[in-house]
Structure formats: structure tokens, C-alpha cells
Design an enzyme around this catalytic site. Structure first.
Site, PDB file in Angstrom:
ATOM      1  N   CYS A  52       0.850  -1.180   0.000  1.00 39.43           N
ATOM      2  CA  CYS A  52       0.000   0.000   0.000  1.00 39.43           C
ATOM      3  C   CYS A  52       0.892   1.238   0.000  1.00 39.43           C
ATOM      4  O   CYS A  52       1.831   1.339   0.783  1.00 39.43           O
ATOM      5  CB  CYS A  52      -0.887  -0.034   1.242  1.00 39.43           C
ATOM      6  SG  CYS A  52      -1.963   1.380   1.349  1.00 39.43           S
TER       7      CYS A  52
ATOM      8  N   HIS B 206      -8.235   3.496   2.235  1.00 38.16           N
ATOM      9  CA  HIS B 206      -8.793   3.443   0.879  1.00 38.16           C
ATOM     10  C   HIS B 206      -8.731   2.027   0.330  1.00 38.16           C
ATOM     11  O   HIS B 206      -8.042   1.170   0.858  1.00 38.16           O
ATOM     12  CB  HIS B 206      -8.013   4.368  -0.063  1.00 38.16           C
ATOM     13  CG  HIS B 206      -6.619   3.888  -0.348  1.00 38.16           C
ATOM     14  ND1 HIS B 206      -5.575   4.056   0.540  1.00 38.16           N
ATOM     15  CD2 HIS B 206      -6.096   3.222  -1.416  1.00 38.16           C
ATOM     16  CE1 HIS B 206      -4.481   3.522   0.034  1.00 38.16           C
ATOM     17  NE2 HIS B 206      -4.773   2.996  -1.152  1.00 38.16           N
TER      18      HIS B 206
ATOM     19  N   GLN C 115       2.394 -23.886   1.731  1.00 39.60           N
ATOM     20  CA  GLN C 115       2.637 -24.580   3.009  1.00 39.60           C
ATOM     21  C   GLN C 115       2.341 -23.607   4.130  1.00 39.60           C
ATOM     22  O   GLN C 115       2.586 -22.419   3.988  1.00 39.60           O
ATOM     23  CB  GLN C 115       4.108 -25.020   3.025  1.00 39.60           C
ATOM     24  CG  GLN C 115       4.588 -25.706   4.277  1.00 39.60           C
ATOM     25  CD  GLN C 115       5.140 -24.724   5.301  1.00 39.60           C
ATOM     26  OE1 GLN C 115       5.593 -23.639   4.967  1.00 39.60           O
ATOM     27  NE2 GLN C 115       5.074 -25.107   6.558  1.00 39.60           N
TER      28      GLN C 115
HETATM   29  P1  H2U Z   1      -2.385   1.822  -3.123  1.00 43.99           P
HETATM   30  O1  H2U Z   1      -1.928   2.484  -1.872  1.00 43.99           O
HETATM   31  O2  H2U Z   1      -3.141   0.546  -2.840  1.00 43.99           O
HETATM   32  O3  H2U Z   1      -1.271   1.657  -4.064  1.00 43.99           O
HETATM   33  O4  H2U Z   1      -3.484   2.791  -3.784  1.00 43.99           O
HETATM   34  C1  H2U Z   1      -3.300   4.144  -4.019  1.00 43.99           C
HETATM   35  C2  H2U Z   1      -3.717   4.396  -5.435  1.00 43.99           C
HETATM   36  O5  H2U Z   1      -3.920   5.788  -5.614  1.00 43.99           O
HETATM   37  C3  H2U Z   1      -2.645   3.976  -6.435  1.00 43.99           C
HETATM   38  O6  H2U Z   1      -3.204   2.989  -7.278  1.00 43.99           O
HETATM   39  C4  H2U Z   1      -3.514   6.150  -6.911  1.00 43.99           C
HETATM   40  C5  H2U Z   1      -2.327   5.253  -7.194  1.00 43.99           C
HETATM   41  O7  H2U Z   1      -2.207   5.009  -8.572  1.00 43.99           O
HETATM   42  N1  H2U Z   1      -3.203   7.569  -6.942  1.00 43.99           N
HETATM   43  C6  H2U Z   1      -3.842   8.370  -7.874  1.00 43.99           C
HETATM   44  O8  H2U Z   1      -4.648   7.882  -8.672  1.00 43.99           O
HETATM   45  N2  H2U Z   1      -3.579   9.699  -7.903  1.00 43.99           N
HETATM   46  C7  H2U Z   1      -2.704  10.318  -7.084  1.00 43.99           C
HETATM   47  O9  H2U Z   1      -2.519  11.513  -7.162  1.00 43.99           O
HETATM   48  C8  H2U Z   1      -1.948   9.529  -6.082  1.00 43.99           C
HETATM   49  C9  H2U Z   1      -2.258   8.077  -5.990  1.00 43.99           C
END
Ligand code: H2U
Length: 361
Positions: A166, A172, A332
Site C-alpha cells: 500500500c 482506501h 505450506q
Molecule cells: P495503493 O496504496 O493501494 O497503491 O493505492 C493508491 C492508489 O492511488 C494507487 O493505485 C492512486 C495510485 O495510482 N493515486 C492516484 O490515482 N492519484 C494520485 O494523485 C496519487 C495516488
């Protein structure tokens, strides 16, 4: 015991064995005694604790500017936007016909969205009010409605914690809709279809009935839902969230089921956090009957469910690695699903952060 002449009685917590995963048609090796081995391997960083409630530079916060220059509204509930770095886009040129069976290719189109659960960055689902979690569930339902009209698969998933990749601490999830049925749901579709044909009952409905009676793998339950460490779990504290009733998709939930889902999610996630007293990392996601062209087909073999896959094994900093044997032979696990369920079941349903706060005041 060996050579003693007596055949030892099988004990699933002592003797290694393999268990069948009927949702994936695979087997998992269970070797509980491996928990005793010493660990000198990688130690993870525990999750960040001091997250600011609002950071104007965090692109997921209300009023912040995202990478593409768009400004987020001052949202006070959930907020959905198109991912600025989508893995799937609505249009893509046709790659043409493959000229050899070893080089198959097809067009992939779709939509990727990001959904913020709450305006605050320093809150997570288990700390949210039931009514706020219900808002999240309702938004998920709306997205399945909207994207499921066109796309056969809408994957809702949450990667929580940097250990699960993440990139942002703001609560989110993501929603990826595709014009194809991805591998995992495709396998789940085949397995559930075969089971239904053979046994005349949806596999996961049969399973929920069984687990409700057997109890040993139960983590939490209420009138409408159960959460178990599945018999075939591969991740140490993996769980499966199932409705008691036959439900095809998230969009089919009744008002009461939404409420009881919010409640059981809060209870499960509180237990997860209490296990090692950290914001427990995991990847979770919903699987329901395929949508799009499949909305008109008989999908009665399907049962809605959510998978939670947490990576931690022994502590807040020691994770399970799915590497050598898992990559090259088969999955496993080191403690039995029954042991994991018992540990989770016995944990308090009051969040440790709330208890700490109470002590301080
Ligand atoms: P993750 O933390 O699960 O990666 O999700 C955050 C998502 O937010 C990530 O897919 C998007 C990233 O591409 N994002 C945007 O669309 N715009 C932004 O300005 C920052 C992050």
C-alpha cells in the site's frame, strides 16, 4: 515414536498433512510443528503510528491536489476517483490474431478507481463507526452496479499497510473492472460450478453450514454472516467472510445484511489489530458472481464471499514468506487453521487503541 512398534494416532496439530482447497482445486501442506523453528530472517518495520489526520500534500486527502492536477473535493464521507495511473483503460487497440498457441494475446480493457473510506488519514476500518463502514459497503454496492453493467468482473480490493504494497496510509481501497474474467475468479467459477453440479448446493453455502456446526475454525459470527479461518487457509491468519444465506453479489444484500456486515467487519478487523497491537496489514477483496454479460446467466453456483490475506505469522514484524517450496511445489503453512482461529476468537473485541486512550484519560 518411530520404531516403537505403535502406530501414532493422527493429530492435525502435530502431524504434517495436506488439505484440499475446493475453491482453487489445489492442496496446501500443513506442518504446524514448524512454528517451533528459530527465526533469524528478515524483520519488518512495524506500521507507522503517527499519521497526521490531514495532510494537504497527501493526494488522497480532502482538498488536496492529485498527481494529475485535479483537486479533490472537501469530501466528508467516502470519495471515489479514477485512478490517475490505471492498469486498465477503456480503450486499447486490438493486438491481432496470435500466430502460435504459445504466443496468445487478447485485448484487455477496463476501468480503475480509487475509493477513500473516510476524510481522515489517521483512521482505519476497525476504528470507524458502524454507520461509516456501512457507507463504505453502500459505495461498494454502487460501484458494482455501475461498473458491473458493462464489465464481467469488478474486483474490489484493499491493500492495507506498506507490507502489502500500500502506497498511502489514508484509508482506501481500489476497484478494477475488466472486460475479462481474471484467473482467480475464473478458477472459483469453475470449482463452484463443478461442486454445484455434483452436490446440488452452492459450495460455500454448504461450507458455511458445516463451519457453523463444527465451530473450530469460527472467528466471529452473527445472524447473517460468519468469519472462519478456512480449512484450506494458506496464509497464517487468513479468513473467509461468508453470508449464511445464498447471496450472489454484494448488490443483493438487504438493508439488515449491510448493517450486520459492517458490524462483523468491525469485529474481525478489531481482533486482527489486537493480535499484535498494530494496524494489521492484509490484502482483502470481494468475490461475487460475475457481472456484465453474466448478469443474465444462471449463476446459482456462486456464493458471495470476501477473502482476507494477512502476511504476518509470529509477531508484528515477522511475516510468512511464500517463497521456495510455495513457488516451486505448493503452498505450506506453519500453524493449523484451527490454532489460528482459536487465537483470533479469543481476542478482545475492544480495540487496543481505544483501551489505551481510556487508560490515558
Ligand atoms: P495503493 O496504496 O493501494 O497503491 O493505492 C493508491 C492508489 O492511488 C494507487 O493505485 C492512486 C495510485 O495510482 N493515486 C492516484 O490515482 N492519484 C494520485 O494523485 C496519487 C495516488
Amino acid at each position: 515414536m518411530e520404531g516403537s512398534g505403535k502406530t501414532p494416532v493422527f493429530d492435525h496439530a502435530e502431524h504434517q498433512h495436506i488439505r484440499y482447497n475446493p475453491l482453487r482445486d489445489t492442496w496446501v501442506l500443513v506442518s504446524a510443528h514448524r512454528m517451533k523453528r528459530p527465526w533469524k530472517g528478515q524483520v519488518e518495520k512495524p506500521p507507522e503510528e503517527n499519521i497526521p489526520r490531514h495532510d494537504p500534500l497527501n493526494p488522497l486527502c480532502p482538498g488536496a491536489t492529485r498527481v494529475n492536477g485535479e483537486v479533490n473535493p472537501e469530501y466528508d464521507n467516502t470519495f471515489v476517483f479514477d485512478n490517475d495511473f490505471p492498469a486498465l483503460q477503456p480503450d486499447s487497440p486490438e493486438p491481432g490474431v496470435s500466430d502460435h498457441p504459445l504466443f496468445q494475446v487478447r485485448a484487455a480493457t477496463g476501468v480503475c478507481k480509487v475509493m477513500c473510506f473516510h476524510p481522515w488519514s489517521d483512521i482505519t476500518l476497525p476504528l470507524m463507526q458502524i454507520s461509516e463502514i456501512k457507507n463504505v459497503i453502500e459505495k461498494w454496492m454502487e460501484l458494482i452496479w455501475e461498473l458491473g453493467e458493462k464489465y464481467p468482473w469488478v474486483q474490489i480490493f484493499e491493500n492495507k499497510g506498506s507490507m502489502m504494497g500500500c502506497s498511502n496510509p489514508h484509508p482506501h481501497c481500489q476497484v478494477w473492472a475488466s472486460n475479462f474474467l481474471p484467473n482467480e475468479p475464473s478458477l472459483a467459477d469453475r470449482c463452484q460450478r463443478d461442486y454445484y453440479k455434483k452436490n446440488g448446493i452452492p459450495m460455500l453455502l454448504d461450507y458455511a453450514n458445516q463451519e457453523s456446526q463444527r465451530k473450530v475454525r469460527m472467528v466471529v459470527e452473527n445472524e447473517d454472516w460468519i468469519v472462519v479461518v478456512p480449512y484450506w487457509a494458506t496464509w497464517p491468519f487468513q479468513t473467509l467472510l461468508l453470508p449464511r444465506r445464498h447471496v450472489l453479489r454484494l448488490i443483493d444484500l438487504t438493508g439488515k445484511e449491510k448493517e450486520s456486515l459492517a458490524s462483523i467487519m468491525k469485529r474481525l478487523l478489531t481482533k486482527y489489530d489486537n493480535l499484535f497491537e498494530i494496524a494489521f496489514p492484509y490484502s482483502m477483496g470481494w468475490h461475487g458472481a460475475p457481472t456484465g454479460i453474466h448478469l443474465k446467466e444462471d449463476m446459482n453456483h456462486w456464493q458471495l464471499h470476501a477473502h482476507y490475506y494477512p502476511p504476518l505469522l509470529r509477531s508484528a514484524t515477522i511475516r510468512k514468506f511464500m517463497v521456495g517450496y510455495e513457488m516451486l511445489a505448493q503452498e505450506q503453512r506453519d500453524l493449523t487453521p484451527e490454532q489460528a482461529a482459536e487465537r483470533l476468537r479469543n481476542l478482545s473485541e475492544e480495540h487496543y487503541a481505544m483501551k489505551r486512550q481510556e487508560k490515558e484519560t
